[in-house]
Design an enzyme around this catalytic site. Structure first.
Site, short mmCIF file in Angstrom:
data_model
loop_
_atom_site.label_atom_id
_atom_site.label_comp_id
_atom_site.label_asym_id
_atom_site.label_seq_id
_atom_site.Cartn_x
_atom_site.Cartn_y
_atom_site.Cartn_z
N CYS A 187 0.86 -1.18 0.00
CA CYS A 187 0.00 0.00 0.00
C CYS A 187 0.90 1.23 0.00
O CYS A 187 1.83 1.31 0.80
CB CYS A 187 -0.88 0.00 1.25
SG CYS A 187 -1.96 1.43 1.35
N HIS A 193 -9.07 -3.64 -2.42
CA HIS A 193 -8.09 -2.89 -1.61
C HIS A 193 -8.41 -1.39 -1.68
O HIS A 193 -8.46 -0.71 -0.64
CB HIS A 193 -6.67 -3.17 -2.12
CG HIS A 193 -5.59 -2.41 -1.42
ND1 HIS A 193 -4.61 -3.01 -0.68
CD2 HIS A 193 -5.34 -1.07 -1.35
CE1 HIS A 193 -3.80 -2.08 -0.17
NE2 HIS A 193 -4.22 -0.88 -0.57
N GLU A 194 -8.64 -0.86 -2.89
CA GLU A 194 -8.90 0.58 -3.04
C GLU A 194 -10.26 0.96 -2.44
O GLU A 194 -10.40 2.00 -1.81
CB GLU A 194 -8.82 1.00 -4.51
CG GLU A 194 -7.46 0.79 -5.15
CD GLU A 194 -6.29 1.32 -4.35
OE1 GLU A 194 -6.45 2.36 -3.67
OE2 GLU A 194 -5.22 0.70 -4.37
N HIS A 247 -10.13 1.64 1.15
CA HIS A 247 -9.63 2.98 1.52
C HIS A 247 -10.77 3.98 1.66
O HIS A 247 -10.68 4.93 2.43
CB HIS A 247 -8.65 3.51 0.46
CG HIS A 247 -7.24 3.03 0.64
ND1 HIS A 247 -6.49 3.32 1.77
CD2 HIS A 247 -6.43 2.30 -0.15
CE1 HIS A 247 -5.29 2.77 1.65
NE2 HIS A 247 -5.23 2.15 0.49
ZN ZN Z 1 -3.60 1.12 -0.20
#
Ligand code: ZN
Length: 171
Positions: A98, A140-141, A144
């Site tokens: 990340c 993953h994004e 966020h």
């Molecule tokens: Zn990340």
């Protein structure tokens, strides 16, 4: 324009990002800045909170292995207001990095495919199923945008080692 990255410990990475109501010139600029910043840092994905903007947008690019074994990165895509659903029962555990926590790569177990519905910069609606690498990058994004980091999802064998690294990171 490249923007500076927000790193682990910055409270913006823990906020739930806000929905984007309208595609304005500022939103287009944000997308361009995310792409520039992702490319400068050799990332495969970058979410708006990682450059200090609490809005539901991220960018990503595909990774393709050529016949000679060289890995090349594809064109960037802009994702606005994503909604993920129907994760596969089948999961796998893969090393993830990340840009907000440089130097820490951890095994994360995630579904191998998922449904995604999002808006593009052209205000088109995309609804499709993602598999493998692309499914993982998008999950993953999307995390966020909800204040979740890959270190929150790590497999148990990595947990102790990561706790030590994160402790150093905060200093
Ligand atoms: Zn990340």
């Amino acid at each position: 324009m490249e923007r500076s990255l927000c790193y682990y410990g910055n409270p913006i990475l823990r906020q739930k990002a806000n929905k984007i109501e309208k595609i304005t010139p500022e939103i287009r600029q944000l997308a361009a800045d995310l792409i520039d910043t992702m490319i400068v840092h050799h990332g495969v994905g970058l979410a708006a909170p990682q450059i200090g903007v609490a809005l539901r947008m991220y960018v990503f690019r595909d990774e393709k292995t050529q016949p000679d074994g060289m890995v090349v990165l594809g064109e960037p895509h802009v994702v606005i207001n994503p909604v993920l659903s129907s994760p596969s029962k089948h999961t796998d555990s893969v090393l993830e990095g990340c840009l907000s926590i440089p130097g820490i790569r951890v095994h994360v177990t995630r579904p191998t495919s998922i449904q995604i519905c999002y808006q593009t910069l052209e205000d088109k609606k995309i609804d499709c199923r993602l598999e493998g690498f692309l499914a993982r990058v998008n999950m993953h994004e999307n995390d966020h945008l909800n204040g979740t980091l890959h270190v929150d999802r790590i497999d148990s064998e990595d947990r102790k080692y990561v706790a030590r690294l994160l402790h150093k990171f905060k200093k």
